[in-house]
Design a protein around this motif. Structure first.
Motif, PDB file in Angstrom:
ATOM      1  N   GLU A 110      41.613  24.822  11.098  1.00 25.37           N
ATOM      2  CA  GLU A 110      41.775  24.409  12.486  1.00 25.37           C
ATOM      3  C   GLU A 110      43.163  23.850  12.756  1.00 25.37           C
ATOM      4  OE1 GLU A 110      40.373  24.549  16.251  1.00 25.37           O
ATOM      5  OE2 GLU A 110      39.292  25.186  14.437  1.00 25.37           O
ATOM      6  N   LYS A 111      43.715  23.122  11.808  1.00 30.20           N
ATOM      7  CA  LYS A 111      45.042  22.527  11.984  1.00 30.20           C
ATOM      8  C   LYS A 111      46.112  23.609  12.107  1.00 30.20           C
ATOM      9  CE  LYS A 111      48.201  19.119   9.948  1.00 30.20           C
ATOM     10  NZ  LYS A 111      48.422  18.195   8.804  1.00 30.20           N
ATOM     11  N   THR A 112      46.024  24.622  11.243  1.00 25.99           N
ATOM     12  CA  THR A 112      46.965  25.745  11.304  1.00 25.99           C
ATOM     13  C   THR A 112      46.813  26.499  12.614  1.00 25.99           C
ATOM     14  OG1 THR A 112      46.928  25.989   8.893  1.00 25.99           O
ATOM     15  CG2 THR A 112      47.691  27.875  10.175  1.00 25.99           C
ATOM     16  N   LYS A 113      45.581  26.699  13.030  1.00 30.65           N
ATOM     17  CA  LYS A 113      45.301  27.387  14.291  1.00 30.65           C
ATOM     18  C   LYS A 113      45.981  26.672  15.458  1.00 30.65           C
ATOM     19  CE  LYS A 113      41.408  28.461  17.342  1.00 30.65           C
ATOM     20  NZ  LYS A 113      39.931  28.533  17.460  1.00 30.65           N
ATOM     21  N   GLU A 114      45.890  25.357  15.503  1.00 28.90           N
ATOM     22  CA  GLU A 114      46.511  24.586  16.584  1.00 28.90           C
ATOM     23  C   GLU A 114      48.023  24.771  16.594  1.00 28.90           C
ATOM     24  OE1 GLU A 114      45.334  20.533  16.169  1.00 28.90           O
ATOM     25  OE2 GLU A 114      43.200  20.945  16.533  1.00 28.90           O
ATOM     26  N   LYS A 115      48.625  24.808  15.415  1.00 27.45           N
ATOM     27  CA  LYS A 115      50.073  24.995  15.316  1.00 27.45           C
ATOM     28  C   LYS A 115      50.477  26.397  15.796  1.00 27.45           C
ATOM     29  CE  LYS A 115      50.896  21.749  11.508  1.00 27.45           C
ATOM     30  NZ  LYS A 115      51.333  21.599  10.092  1.00 27.45           N
ATOM     31  N   ILE A 116      49.659  27.397  15.464  1.00 31.24           N
ATOM     32  CA  ILE A 116      49.945  28.767  15.899  1.00 31.24           C
ATOM     33  C   ILE A 116      49.921  28.851  17.420  1.00 31.24           C
ATOM     34  CG2 ILE A 116      49.088  31.150  15.929  1.00 31.24           C
ATOM     35  CD1 ILE A 116      48.037  30.661  13.066  1.00 31.24           C
ATOM     36  N   TYR A 117      48.890  28.267  18.028  1.00 34.79           N
ATOM     37  CA  TYR A 117      48.777  28.323  19.487  1.00 34.79           C
ATOM     38  C   TYR A 117      49.910  27.555  20.163  1.00 34.79           C
ATOM     39  CZ  TYR A 117      44.378  30.816  20.039  1.00 34.79           C
ATOM     40  OH  TYR A 117      43.412  31.792  20.076  1.00 34.79           O
ATOM     41  N   LYS A 118      50.332  26.472  19.560  1.00 28.61           N
ATOM     42  CA  LYS A 118      51.448  25.702  20.121  1.00 28.61           C
ATOM     43  C   LYS A 118      52.718  26.543  20.122  1.00 28.61           C
ATOM     44  CE  LYS A 118      53.820  21.238  19.703  1.00 28.61           C
ATOM     45  NZ  LYS A 118      53.910  19.975  18.929  1.00 28.61           N
ATOM     46  N   LYS A 119      52.922  27.270  19.021  1.00 26.59           N
ATOM     47  CA  LYS A 119      54.095  28.137  18.916  1.00 26.59           C
ATOM     48  C   LYS A 119      54.005  29.290  19.909  1.00 26.59           C
ATOM     49  CE  LYS A 119      57.952  29.396  16.908  1.00 26.59           C
ATOM     50  NZ  LYS A 119      59.164  28.560  16.957  1.00 26.59           N
ATOM     51  N   LEU A 120      52.828  29.908  20.006  1.00 26.71           N
ATOM     52  CA  LEU A 120      52.647  31.031  20.922  1.00 26.71           C
ATOM     53  C   LEU A 120      52.809  30.619  22.376  1.00 26.71           C
ATOM     54  CD1 LEU A 120      49.641  32.956  19.309  1.00 26.71           C
ATOM     55  CD2 LEU A 120      51.997  33.770  19.532  1.00 26.71           C
ATOM     56  N   SER A 121      52.406  29.406  22.700  1.00 24.95           N
ATOM     57  CA  SER A 121      52.508  28.937  24.087  1.00 24.95           C
ATOM     58  C   SER A 121      53.955  28.878  24.555  1.00 24.95           C
ATOM     59  CB  SER A 121      51.854  27.562  24.230  1.00 24.95           C
ATOM     60  OG  SER A 121      52.593  26.570  23.535  1.00 24.95           O
ATOM     61  N   THR A 161      56.537  38.632  22.479  1.00 27.67           N
ATOM     62  CA  THR A 161      56.937  38.498  23.881  1.00 27.67           C
ATOM     63  C   THR A 161      56.807  39.805  24.654  1.00 27.67           C
ATOM     64  OG1 THR A 161      59.267  38.874  23.282  1.00 27.67           O
ATOM     65  CG2 THR A 161      58.520  36.588  23.423  1.00 27.67           C
ATOM     66  N   SER A 162      56.767  40.941  23.938  1.00 28.25           N
ATOM     67  CA  SER A 162      56.604  42.238  24.595  1.00 28.25           C
ATOM     68  C   SER A 162      55.146  42.546  24.898  1.00 28.25           C
ATOM     69  CB  SER A 162      57.150  43.360  23.701  1.00 28.25           C
ATOM     70  OG  SER A 162      58.501  43.172  23.405  1.00 28.25           O
ATOM     71  N   ALA A 163      54.229  41.826  24.266  1.00 26.24           N
ATOM     72  CA  ALA A 163      52.811  42.179  24.313  1.00 26.24           C
ATOM     73  C   ALA A 163      52.171  41.861  25.661  1.00 26.24           C
ATOM     74  CB  ALA A 163      52.063  41.449  23.207  1.00 26.24           C
ATOM     75  N   THR A 164      51.197  42.694  26.015  1.00 21.89           N
ATOM     76  CA  THR A 164      50.324  42.369  27.141  1.00 21.89           C
ATOM     77  C   THR A 164      48.985  41.850  26.622  1.00 21.89           C
ATOM     78  OG1 THR A 164      49.549  44.663  27.246  1.00 21.89           O
ATOM     79  CG2 THR A 164      51.417  44.065  28.642  1.00 21.89           C
ATOM     80  N   LEU A 165      48.742  42.019  25.312  1.00 18.26           N
ATOM     81  CA  LEU A 165      47.564  41.469  24.647  1.00 18.26           C
ATOM     82  C   LEU A 165      47.938  41.118  23.214  1.00 18.26           C
ATOM     83  CD1 LEU A 165      44.459  40.899  24.397  1.00 18.26           C
ATOM     84  CD2 LEU A 165      44.213  43.301  23.708  1.00 18.26           C
ATOM     85  N   ILE A 166      47.567  39.925  22.782  1.00 21.47           N
ATOM     86  CA  ILE A 166      47.805  39.500  21.400  1.00 21.47           C
ATOM     87  C   ILE A 166      46.477  39.482  20.647  1.00 21.47           C
ATOM     88  CG2 ILE A 166      48.581  37.639  19.870  1.00 21.47           C
ATOM     89  CD1 ILE A 166      50.887  38.716  21.388  1.00 21.47           C
ATOM     90  N   LEU A 167      46.431  40.159  19.506  1.00 22.73           N
ATOM     91  CA  LEU A 167      45.288  40.045  18.605  1.00 22.73           C
ATOM     92  C   LEU A 167      45.712  39.162  17.433  1.00 22.73           C
ATOM     93  CD1 LEU A 167      43.894  43.715  18.449  1.00 22.73           C
ATOM     94  CD2 LEU A 167      43.346  41.870  20.056  1.00 22.73           C
ATOM     95  N   LEU A 168      45.169  37.967  17.389  1.00 24.50           N
ATOM     96  CA  LEU A 168      45.479  37.024  16.314  1.00 24.50           C
ATOM     97  C   LEU A 168      44.495  37.314  15.189  1.00 24.50           C
ATOM     98  CD1 LEU A 168      47.544  34.817  15.850  1.00 24.50           C
ATOM     99  CD2 LEU A 168      45.906  33.157  16.790  1.00 24.50           C
ATOM    100  N   ASN A 169      44.952  38.127  14.233  1.00 26.47           N
ATOM    101  CA  ASN A 169      44.077  38.672  13.200  1.00 26.47           C
ATOM    102  C   ASN A 169      44.050  37.781  11.950  1.00 26.47           C
ATOM    103  OD1 ASN A 169      42.302  40.655  12.276  1.00 26.47           O
ATOM    104  ND2 ASN A 169      43.922  41.902  11.392  1.00 26.47           N
ATOM    105  N   LYS A 170      43.059  38.024  11.098  1.00 29.35           N
ATOM    106  CA  LYS A 170      42.871  37.292   9.831  1.00 29.35           C
ATOM    107  C   LYS A 170      42.611  35.799  10.075  1.00 29.35           C
ATOM    108  CE  LYS A 170      45.831  40.613   7.405  1.00 29.35           C
ATOM    109  NZ  LYS A 170      46.864  40.832   6.379  1.00 29.35           N
ATOM    110  N   MET A 171      41.875  35.516  11.149  1.00 24.51           N
ATOM    111  CA  MET A 171      41.586  34.128  11.491  1.00 24.51           C
ATOM    112  C   MET A 171      40.672  33.446  10.475  1.00 24.51           C
ATOM    113  SD  MET A 171      43.288  33.112  14.061  1.00 24.51           S
ATOM    114  CE  MET A 171      42.410  31.635  14.582  1.00 24.51           C
ATOM    115  N   ASP A 172      39.998  34.228   9.660  1.00 27.73           N
ATOM    116  CA  ASP A 172      39.143  33.648   8.612  1.00 27.73           C
ATOM    117  C   ASP A 172      39.972  32.997   7.502  1.00 27.73           C
ATOM    118  OD1 ASP A 172      40.007  36.349   8.145  1.00 27.73           O
ATOM    119  OD2 ASP A 172      38.644  36.471   6.440  1.00 27.73           O
TER     120      ASP A 172
END
Length: 330
Positions: free
Chosen positions: A170-181, A155-166
């Protein structure tokens, strides 16, 4: 390049093992290619920075034995004066907090009246390990302290680097973005990365308005009165545990021991001498994975640092002696 009136300053944040140092090293390399002189502030919870040899020859300040956001925040204010001296002038400053630092409170230190005319915070870049993000957010597999710390960094960030995406599907990625939103402001950009690979132009974008570094607003935004901040000092749940000057170890035995450590141990790093391979090796241990790399400087001392919360230190010390060194006697 002409020294600017204020030094552009970037705060690198992110939980333990998210890849901050990797991104920092890439930024330094890019700066040098462009003829810029970078300054660096590195913070470690322990009494030694085992990654310090990576930054030989740099304009470097090491803040050791405390979390930059609380126990040594006053030291940070004093030490930053170093870069305001003409002989130590730099074109850009990078501040890397510990994996458990709250970047809002680093920002608070930078808003000290003595520093406002010297430094201008451009961005708070927070890294997240995509492969562990949901686990750290879960009430079933992490502690309240971890969830709160991770949320503060996001919440403090002005830029998020979502690292280790490899390492995620896709299912996990969607859950991460839902949480981040649910956590992030709408204007915070998320960049997906692998091994911290990001274009320097993206990292250098000015993503903070001047009001964000106002002392009054910073204090209010962080939600800390002076009393609460003192409480934070004493209740900080994260610790660094260090063992040093130990003999050569067997790699398989050492790796097996690391992977058996309790869940309260979040990160391991240090330098070891391997019995089967002569020489000194730097190691990094995160997400139950061990990485070892031969060191160029063989004169360093062996050192093991574990970072975590509420760690059973005596049990860990005993098991290291018994299972790795095999010197423990009942």
């Amino acid at each position: 390049m002409t020294q600017p009136q204020k030094i552009p300053t970037y705060i690198l944040s992110g939980f333990l093992g998210s890849g901050k140092t990797t991104v920092l090293l890439k930024m330094l390399s890019d700066f040098k290619k462009r003829g810029l002189k970078p300054g660096i502030v590195l913070n470690e919870l322990g009494q030694v920075n085992v990654e310090g040899h990576m930054f030989k020859g740099e304009k470097l300040l090491e803040m050791l034995d405390g979390c930059i956001c609380c126990t040594i925040q006053d030291d940070l204010r004093e030490e930053l004066q170093f870069f305001l001296q003409e002989e130590n002038a730099v074109d850009v400053l990078l501040i890397e907090g510990t994996g458990v630092a709250n970047p809002k409170e680093i920002l608070e230190a930078l808003t000290d009246p003595r520093l406002l005319d010297g430094f201008e915070t451009q961005s708070i870049i927070s890294l997240a390990d995509a492969s562990k993000f949901l686990e750290y957010q879960s009430i079933f597999s992490s502690s309240r302290e971890i969830r709160e710390m991770l949320n503060e960094q996001m919440t403090s960030a002005t830029l998020i680097l979502l690292n280790k995406m490899d390492l995620v599907n896709e299912k996990t990625k969607e859950k991460i973005y839902k949480k981040l939103s649910k956590l992030l402001k709408a204007d915070v950009e998320i960049i997906e990365t692998v091994y911290g690979e990001v274009e320097l132009e993206e990292l250098l974008k000015k993503r903070m308005s001047t009001i964000a570094v106002s002392l009054g607003d910073g204090m209010e935004e962080a939600g800390h009165s002076h009393h609460n901040h003192e409480h934070h000092h004493h209740e900080h749940p994260f610790k660094a545990f260090k063992i040093e000057d130990f003999p050569a170890v067997e790699r398989i035995r050492f790796e097996k021991w690391l992977k058996k450590l309790p869940g309260s141990v979040l990160r391991g790093k240090g330098m070891v001498s391997l019995a089967s391979l002569s020489g000194l090796y730097q190691f990094q241990f995160a997400s139950k994975e061990l990485e070892i790399e031969r060191m160029e400087d063989p004169t360093c001392r062996t050192c093991l640092i574990l970072i975590g919360y509420n760690m059973p230190i005596e049990e860990i010390r005993t098991s290291f002696q018994q299972e790795v060194l095999q010197t423990y006697k009942v």
